[in-house]
Write an enzyme that holds these catalytic residues in place. Structure first.
Site, mmCIF file in Angstrom:
data_model
loop_
_atom_site.group_PDB
_atom_site.id
_atom_site.type_symbol
_atom_site.label_atom_id
_atom_site.label_comp_id
_atom_site.label_asym_id
_atom_site.label_seq_id
_atom_site.Cartn_x
_atom_site.Cartn_y
_atom_site.Cartn_z
ATOM 1 N N ASP A 272 0.814 -1.223 0.000
ATOM 2 C CA ASP A 272 0.000 0.000 0.000
ATOM 3 C C ASP A 272 0.844 1.269 0.000
ATOM 4 O O ASP A 272 0.392 2.326 0.461
ATOM 5 C CB ASP A 272 -0.925 0.006 1.217
ATOM 6 N N SER B 128 2.194 4.670 -0.809
ATOM 7 C CA SER B 128 1.616 5.815 -1.512
ATOM 8 C C SER B 128 2.464 6.068 -2.754
ATOM 9 O O SER B 128 3.583 5.552 -2.879
ATOM 10 C CB SER B 128 1.633 7.041 -0.603
ATOM 11 N N ARG C 287 11.125 3.945 -3.732
ATOM 12 C CA ARG C 287 11.587 2.560 -3.916
ATOM 13 C C ARG C 287 12.046 2.334 -5.366
ATOM 14 O O ARG C 287 13.053 1.677 -5.620
ATOM 15 C CB ARG C 287 10.469 1.570 -3.590
ATOM 16 N N LYS D 230 -5.453 0.749 2.378
ATOM 17 C CA LYS D 230 -4.953 1.789 3.286
ATOM 18 C C LYS D 230 -5.911 2.973 3.198
ATOM 19 O O LYS D 230 -6.204 3.467 2.110
ATOM 20 C CB LYS D 230 -3.563 2.245 2.830
ATOM 21 N N LYS E 206 -6.435 -0.405 6.681
ATOM 22 C CA LYS E 206 -5.271 -0.097 7.511
ATOM 23 C C LYS E 206 -5.180 1.394 7.782
ATOM 24 O O LYS E 206 -5.449 2.198 6.887
ATOM 25 C CB LYS E 206 -3.987 -0.545 6.806
ATOM 26 N N GLU F 199 -2.729 0.208 13.497
ATOM 27 C CA GLU F 199 -1.264 0.210 13.427
ATOM 28 C C GLU F 199 -0.695 1.416 14.157
ATOM 29 O O GLU F 199 -0.632 2.500 13.596
ATOM 30 C CB GLU F 199 -0.793 0.205 11.960
ATOM 31 N N LYS G 94 -1.471 -4.205 14.265
ATOM 32 C CA LYS G 94 -0.227 -4.221 13.486
ATOM 33 C C LYS G 94 0.807 -3.393 14.238
ATOM 34 O O LYS G 94 0.891 -2.183 14.094
ATOM 35 C CB LYS G 94 -0.469 -3.642 12.086
ATOM 36 N N SER H 122 7.393 -4.447 9.408
ATOM 37 C CA SER H 122 8.842 -4.707 9.468
ATOM 38 C C SER H 122 9.624 -3.446 9.820
ATOM 39 O O SER H 122 10.691 -3.547 10.436
ATOM 40 C CB SER H 122 9.356 -5.349 8.178
ATOM 41 N N GLY H 123 9.146 -2.299 9.437
ATOM 42 C CA GLY H 123 9.644 -1.033 9.975
ATOM 43 C C GLY H 123 11.069 -0.620 9.681
ATOM 44 O O GLY H 123 11.598 0.259 10.348
ATOM 45 N N ARG I 261 8.407 -3.607 3.293
ATOM 46 C CA ARG I 261 9.796 -3.679 2.840
ATOM 47 C C ARG I 261 10.406 -5.072 2.975
ATOM 48 O O ARG I 261 11.109 -5.534 2.080
ATOM 49 C CB ARG I 261 10.635 -2.645 3.598
HETATM 50 P P1 13P Z 1 6.996 -2.123 6.489
HETATM 51 O O1 13P Z 1 6.886 -3.597 6.744
HETATM 52 O O2 13P Z 1 7.893 -1.771 5.338
HETATM 53 O O3 13P Z 1 7.258 -1.351 7.739
HETATM 54 O O4 13P Z 1 5.573 -1.649 5.970
HETATM 55 C C1 13P Z 1 4.467 -2.162 6.569
HETATM 56 C C2 13P Z 1 3.406 -1.154 6.583
HETATM 57 O O5 13P Z 1 2.342 -1.367 6.045
HETATM 58 C C3 13P Z 1 3.668 0.103 7.286
HETATM 59 O O6 13P Z 1 2.469 0.810 7.415
#
Ligand code: 13P
Length: 341
Positions: free
Chosen positions: A23, A25, A32, A97, A136, A179, A221, A263-264, A294
């Site tokens: 998702d 933007s 990326r 999202k 989300k 999240e 999340k 994953s952050g 990511r």
């Molecule tokens: P990452 O796993 O790259 O952090 O992205 C997940 C996500 O949806 C963040 O909102």
């Protein structure tokens, strides 16, 4: 598929399956694509995402749902098939999202507030018609203790917005992914991450109760509890698992539908090793799986690099990452399995 919120939530965290967060933007996906030297256009974004959604083995075996961006949920594949239909054909659930991004919080330098509540009821009704069955909303909590970040106001405002969003989702028949991301970008130690995450989750569940959100029909999340990237003290998977589970046992009701980590900014393998360590010390009161952006996409993105000739290799890279995370969601991953690829 049943349309009860708790059934959708349960399907999202079905054994060994997790979510693909696709998702980004248009601004984020451009960043990326810049790295792999691909121009970001509606078509290149479509081609890239279509490549993943058509990775049949990965999607059918390991992916329970896909978080889409507004553009993607309305987009057709190169052959005219709606991307949503391609996702559904694999058995995965389309999600969307719906937040409008984190903006500076007035009066609190360094803090952000996530926007997007105005008109959300109408947007959710439209997304439901387009096939979304979960949504989300990401709140962003940065840590900079010396500067008083995050403030209690930021944590409170973001938790309140998450609760209002979640209530509107459930009214629309959509499962809210809540999240509250505590960022790992800072120089803080793991104990500080634990404390800030604890304050955030405590406030979040207070607000969700107050908003009459049905917890069984929600997915959390969260971030994992880890030391900041700039701390120079990487946390071991065992430490991450122990502190993350301690935190959740203290703050997260057993009633919720499940937990799917972000994953952050962890590396692919770190995100897998940490999820595995968390599940390896179970059983836990909740399912704990992945909702990675990511950490699922870095490898396939690189393998694809915008070339049709690379689609099969990119799909293989995606399948490998998804397979590793499938094993981690079951607590059955081992580092040696990475070499086999
Ligand atoms: P990452 O796993 O790259 O952090 O992205 C997940 C996500 O949806 C963040 O909102």
């Amino acid at each position: 598929m049943s349309e009860r919120l708790e059934d959708i939530a349960a399907a999202m965290v079905a054994d060994g399956k997790g979510l693909l967060a696709a998702d980004e933007s248009s601004g984020t996906i451009k960043k990326r694509f810049d790295v792999i030297g691909v121009e970001s256009t509606a078509d290149s974004r479509r081609d890239y995402r279509e490549m993943m959604f058509r990775a049949k083995v990965a999607m059918t075996r390991y992916i329970s749902g896909v978080i889409l961006y507004d553009e993607t949920i309305r987009q057709n594949a190169a052959d005219g098939t709606p991307l949503v239909d391609i996702i559904k054909a694999t058995g995965a659930i389309p999600g969307i999202k719906v937040d409008a991004g984190a903006k500076p919080l007035a009066g609190y330098p360094g803090d952000t507030i996530t926007e997007g509540l105005d008109g959300l009821r109408e947007r959710l009704a439209n997304y439901y018609k387009l096939g979304a069955r979960f949504a989300k909303w990401r709140a962003v909590i940065d840590i900079d203790v010396a500067k008083g970040v995050p403030s209690a106001t930021s944590i409170g405002s973001n938790a309140h917005a998450l609760a209002r969003y979640a209530a509107l989702c459930q009214e629309a028949g959509i499962v809210p992914i809540v999240e509250p991301e505590v960022l790992m970008d800072g120089a803080h130690d793991i104990g500080t991450c634990y404390e800030i995450s604890k304050a955030t989750l405590t406030k979040l569940y207070t607000e969700l109760y107050a908003a009459r959100v049905v917890l069984e029909g929600t997915i959390l999340k969260p971030n994992m509890v880890l030391a900041g990237k700039k701390s120079g003290k990487p946390s071991s998977p065992e430490e991450v698992a122990e502190k993350t589970i301690k935190l959740f046992r203290e703050t997260v009701p057993a009633a919720i539908g499940g937990i799917a980590f972000l994953s952050g900014g962890q590396s692919d393998e770190e995100a897998t090793a940490n999820l595995n360590a968390i599940n390896a010390i179970g059983p836990h009161p909740w399912k704990l799986t992945f909702s990675y952006g990511r950490a699922l996409q870095a490898a396939p993105q690189k393998a694809w690099s915008g070339k049709a000739a690379n689609v099969a290799a990119a799909q293989a890279a995606f399948a490998h990452r998804a397979h590793m995370n499938h094993l981690a969601a079951l607590g059955k991953w081992q580092p040696e399995l990475e070499q086999a690829a």
